[in-house]
Structures are given as C-alpha cells and as structure tokens.
Design a protein around this motif. Structure first.
Motif, PDB file in Angstrom:
ATOM      1  N   PHE A  14      19.455   8.408  -8.548  1.00 47.99           N
ATOM      2  CA  PHE A  14      18.020   8.615  -8.365  1.00 47.99           C
ATOM      3  C   PHE A  14      17.328   7.368  -7.843  1.00 47.99           C
ATOM      4  CE2 PHE A  14      18.755  12.153 -11.396  1.00 47.99           C
ATOM      5  CZ  PHE A  14      18.330  13.170 -10.560  1.00 47.99           C
ATOM      6  N   GLY A  15      17.900   6.205  -8.036  1.00 50.05           N
ATOM      7  CA  GLY A  15      17.337   4.989  -7.468  1.00 50.05           C
ATOM      8  C   GLY A  15      17.524   4.936  -5.960  1.00 50.05           C
ATOM      9  N   VAL A  16      18.591   5.529  -5.455  1.00 49.66           N
ATOM     10  CA  VAL A  16      18.856   5.543  -4.023  1.00 49.66           C
ATOM     11  C   VAL A  16      17.950   6.533  -3.312  1.00 49.66           C
ATOM     12  CG1 VAL A  16      20.606   6.135  -2.291  1.00 49.66           C
ATOM     13  CG2 VAL A  16      21.230   4.773  -4.270  1.00 49.66           C
ATOM     14  N   VAL A  17      17.668   7.670  -3.926  1.00 54.82           N
ATOM     15  CA  VAL A  17      16.908   8.720  -3.268  1.00 54.82           C
ATOM     16  C   VAL A  17      15.430   8.736  -3.674  1.00 54.82           C
ATOM     17  CG1 VAL A  17      18.901  10.210  -2.954  1.00 54.82           C
ATOM     18  CG2 VAL A  17      17.521  10.420  -5.010  1.00 54.82           C
ATOM     19  N   SER A  18      14.929   7.675  -4.279  1.00 55.70           N
ATOM     20  CA  SER A  18      13.536   7.672  -4.708  1.00 55.70           C
ATOM     21  C   SER A  18      12.603   7.494  -3.517  1.00 55.70           C
ATOM     22  CB  SER A  18      13.292   6.557  -5.727  1.00 55.70           C
ATOM     23  OG  SER A  18      13.294   5.314  -5.085  1.00 55.70           O
ATOM     24  N   ASP A  19      11.360   7.939  -3.692  1.00 57.05           N
ATOM     25  CA  ASP A  19      10.346   7.831  -2.647  1.00 57.05           C
ATOM     26  C   ASP A  19       9.459   6.602  -2.838  1.00 57.05           C
ATOM     27  OD1 ASP A  19      11.190  10.109  -1.395  1.00 57.05           O
ATOM     28  OD2 ASP A  19       9.844  11.413  -2.529  1.00 57.05           O
ATOM     29  N   GLU A  20       9.825   5.732  -3.746  1.00 51.54           N
ATOM     30  CA  GLU A  20       9.007   4.559  -3.993  1.00 51.54           C
ATOM     31  C   GLU A  20       9.172   3.557  -2.855  1.00 51.54           C
ATOM     32  OE1 GLU A  20       9.856   2.895  -7.769  1.00 51.54           O
ATOM     33  OE2 GLU A  20       9.392   4.741  -8.832  1.00 51.54           O
ATOM     34  N   PRO A  21       8.090   2.832  -2.536  1.00 51.80           N
ATOM     35  CA  PRO A  21       8.205   1.833  -1.475  1.00 51.80           C
ATOM     36  C   PRO A  21       9.095   0.666  -1.910  1.00 51.80           C
ATOM     37  CG  PRO A  21       6.050   1.717  -2.505  1.00 51.80           C
ATOM     38  CD  PRO A  21       6.750   2.914  -3.081  1.00 51.80           C
ATOM     39  N   THR A  22       9.743   0.048  -0.940  1.00 53.15           N
ATOM     40  CA  THR A  22      10.600  -1.089  -1.203  1.00 53.15           C
ATOM     41  C   THR A  22       9.748  -2.354  -1.260  1.00 53.15           C
ATOM     42  OG1 THR A  22      12.359   0.008   0.015  1.00 53.15           O
ATOM     43  CG2 THR A  22      12.612  -2.349  -0.390  1.00 53.15           C
ATOM     44  N   VAL A  23       9.906  -3.125  -2.306  1.00 52.06           N
ATOM     45  CA  VAL A  23       9.150  -4.359  -2.470  1.00 52.06           C
ATOM     46  C   VAL A  23      10.111  -5.521  -2.304  1.00 52.06           C
ATOM     47  CG1 VAL A  23       7.721  -5.722  -4.025  1.00 52.06           C
ATOM     48  CG2 VAL A  23       7.544  -3.239  -4.038  1.00 52.06           C
ATOM     49  N   SER A  24       9.755  -6.455  -1.425  1.00 52.58           N
ATOM     50  CA  SER A  24      10.579  -7.639  -1.215  1.00 52.58           C
ATOM     51  C   SER A  24       9.670  -8.811  -0.879  1.00 52.58           C
ATOM     52  CB  SER A  24      11.582  -7.390  -0.083  1.00 52.58           C
ATOM     53  OG  SER A  24      10.890  -7.107   1.117  1.00 52.58           O
ATOM     54  N   THR A  25      10.268  -9.975  -0.678  1.00 47.75           N
ATOM     55  CA  THR A  25       9.498 -11.154  -0.286  1.00 47.75           C
ATOM     56  C   THR A  25       9.968 -11.620   1.085  1.00 47.75           C
ATOM     57  OG1 THR A  25      11.061 -12.571  -1.449  1.00 47.75           O
ATOM     58  CG2 THR A  25       9.117 -11.901  -2.661  1.00 47.75           C
ATOM     59  N   ASP A  26       9.019 -12.184   1.845  1.00 42.10           N
ATOM     60  CA  ASP A  26       9.386 -12.718   3.157  1.00 42.10           C
ATOM     61  C   ASP A  26       9.768 -14.190   3.014  1.00 42.10           C
ATOM     62  OD1 ASP A  26       6.939 -13.847   2.704  1.00 42.10           O
ATOM     63  OD2 ASP A  26       5.958 -13.026   4.474  1.00 42.10           O
ATOM     64  N   ALA A  27       9.964 -14.865   4.125  1.00 42.48           N
ATOM     65  CA  ALA A  27      10.437 -16.248   4.108  1.00 42.48           C
ATOM     66  C   ALA A  27       9.438 -17.201   3.458  1.00 42.48           C
ATOM     67  CB  ALA A  27      10.737 -16.714   5.525  1.00 42.48           C
ATOM     68  N   THR A  28       8.134 -16.875   3.510  1.00 40.80           N
ATOM     69  CA  THR A  28       7.127 -17.759   2.931  1.00 40.80           C
ATOM     70  C   THR A  28       6.857 -17.466   1.458  1.00 40.80           C
ATOM     71  OG1 THR A  28       5.335 -16.292   3.638  1.00 40.80           O
ATOM     72  CG2 THR A  28       5.994 -18.046   5.160  1.00 40.80           C
ATOM     73  N   GLY A  29       7.495 -16.435   0.917  1.00 40.63           N
ATOM     74  CA  GLY A  29       7.311 -16.109  -0.490  1.00 40.63           C
ATOM     75  C   GLY A  29       6.255 -15.049  -0.726  1.00 40.63           C
ATOM     76  N   ASN A  30       5.659 -14.487   0.319  1.00 37.39           N
ATOM     77  CA  ASN A  30       4.659 -13.437   0.160  1.00 37.39           C
ATOM     78  C   ASN A  30       5.344 -12.112  -0.126  1.00 37.39           C
ATOM     79  OD1 ASN A  30       2.592 -15.238   0.762  1.00 37.39           O
ATOM     80  ND2 ASN A  30       2.736 -14.829   2.955  1.00 37.39           N
ATOM     81  N   VAL A  31       4.703 -11.294  -0.943  1.00 39.97           N
ATOM     82  CA  VAL A  31       5.254  -9.993  -1.292  1.00 39.97           C
ATOM     83  C   VAL A  31       5.004  -9.025  -0.149  1.00 39.97           C
ATOM     84  CG1 VAL A  31       5.102  -8.064  -2.892  1.00 39.97           C
ATOM     85  CG2 VAL A  31       4.913 -10.392  -3.741  1.00 39.97           C
ATOM     86  N   VAL A  32       6.053  -8.323   0.267  1.00 43.27           N
ATOM     87  CA  VAL A  32       5.973  -7.362   1.358  1.00 43.27           C
ATOM     88  C   VAL A  32       6.351  -5.995   0.805  1.00 43.27           C
ATOM     89  CG1 VAL A  32       6.895  -6.721   3.611  1.00 43.27           C
ATOM     90  CG2 VAL A  32       6.605  -9.129   3.022  1.00 43.27           C
ATOM     91  N   ILE A  33       5.493  -4.994   1.037  1.00 42.94           N
ATOM     92  CA  ILE A  33       5.768  -3.634   0.598  1.00 42.94           C
ATOM     93  C   ILE A  33       6.098  -2.803   1.826  1.00 42.94           C
ATOM     94  CG2 ILE A  33       4.842  -1.579  -0.504  1.00 42.94           C
ATOM     95  CD1 ILE A  33       3.035  -3.404  -2.134  1.00 42.94           C
ATOM     96  N   GLU A  34       7.304  -2.294   1.872  1.00 44.03           N
ATOM     97  CA  GLU A  34       7.748  -1.481   2.996  1.00 44.03           C
ATOM     98  C   GLU A  34       7.681  -0.020   2.578  1.00 44.03           C
ATOM     99  OE1 GLU A  34      11.664  -2.853   3.815  1.00 44.03           O
ATOM    100  OE2 GLU A  34      11.022  -4.928   4.006  1.00 44.03           O
ATOM    101  N   GLU A  35       6.779   0.744   3.203  1.00 44.55           N
ATOM    102  CA  GLU A  35       6.628   2.148   2.837  1.00 44.55           C
ATOM    103  C   GLU A  35       7.610   2.998   3.621  1.00 44.55           C
ATOM    104  OE1 GLU A  35       2.712   3.669   2.834  1.00 44.55           O
ATOM    105  OE2 GLU A  35       1.848   1.867   1.987  1.00 44.55           O
ATOM    106  N   THR A  36       8.130   4.019   2.952  1.00 48.73           N
ATOM    107  CA  THR A  36       9.018   4.953   3.623  1.00 48.73           C
ATOM    108  C   THR A  36       8.188   5.981   4.379  1.00 48.73           C
ATOM    109  OG1 THR A  36       9.095   6.322   1.648  1.00 48.73           O
ATOM    110  CG2 THR A  36      10.837   4.671   1.911  1.00 48.73           C
TER     111      THR A  36
END
Length: 88
Positions: A25-47
């Motif tokens: 269920f973690g693989v097929v979830s519809d939640e956006p992916t949250v990660s950080t970029d090179a400067t440390g800012n939080v990036v939310i990637e929406e599906t």
C-alpha cells in the motif's frame, strides 16, 4: 514450551503479513512524494491523480456532523439588523 513456540511463530507470521501489506500500500498510495533538494528546501512532488487540497478544515468535527460548529467569525455571514432594534 510448544505453545510458546506456536504463539511466537503466529506472531511472526502476522508481523510479516502486515509488513508486506504496508509495503504494497505504500507503493500504490496517492500521497505526494516529499523530498529535499540540494539546498535543503522541502519539495513536494504531486502525482497525476492527486488533487490540490483546498485548505485545512476549520471545524473537522462540525463538518462530519459530530459536534456543533463554532460561531462564525466576524465578516463570515454575521448580519446585524439595520433598524437598530433588538431582535431575540
């Protein structure tokens, strides 16, 4: 001793089953992916099928109909009588 072994084996089996279900269920979830970029800012990637949230609900229990809502804030539909008379 055999009861303990059977109990622990069953507990381990349930744990593995829950682990596989969580991974699936973690693989097929519809939640956006949250990660950080090179400067440390939080990036939310929406599906593609993730709708943008309107905003957090102001009264979640009132929206569900479980509890009465609070009085509306100033400017949100408060109507005062224009004739100056007191209304009950």
């Amino acid at each position: 001793m055999q009861r303990v072994r059977i109990g622990l084996t069953g507990l381990a089996g349930v744990f593995v089953l829950v682990l596989f279900a969580a991974a699936f269920f973690g693989v097929v979830s519809d939640e956006p992916t949250v990660s950080t970029d090179a400067t440390g800012n939080v990036v939310i990637e929406e599906t593609a099928n993730t709708a943008a949230p309107v905003g957090p609900p102001k009264e979640p229990l009132a929206e569900l109909g479980v509890a009465p809502g609070a009085a509306p804030e100033a400017g949100e539909g408060n109507v005062t009588p224009s004739d100056g008379a007191a209304h009950p």
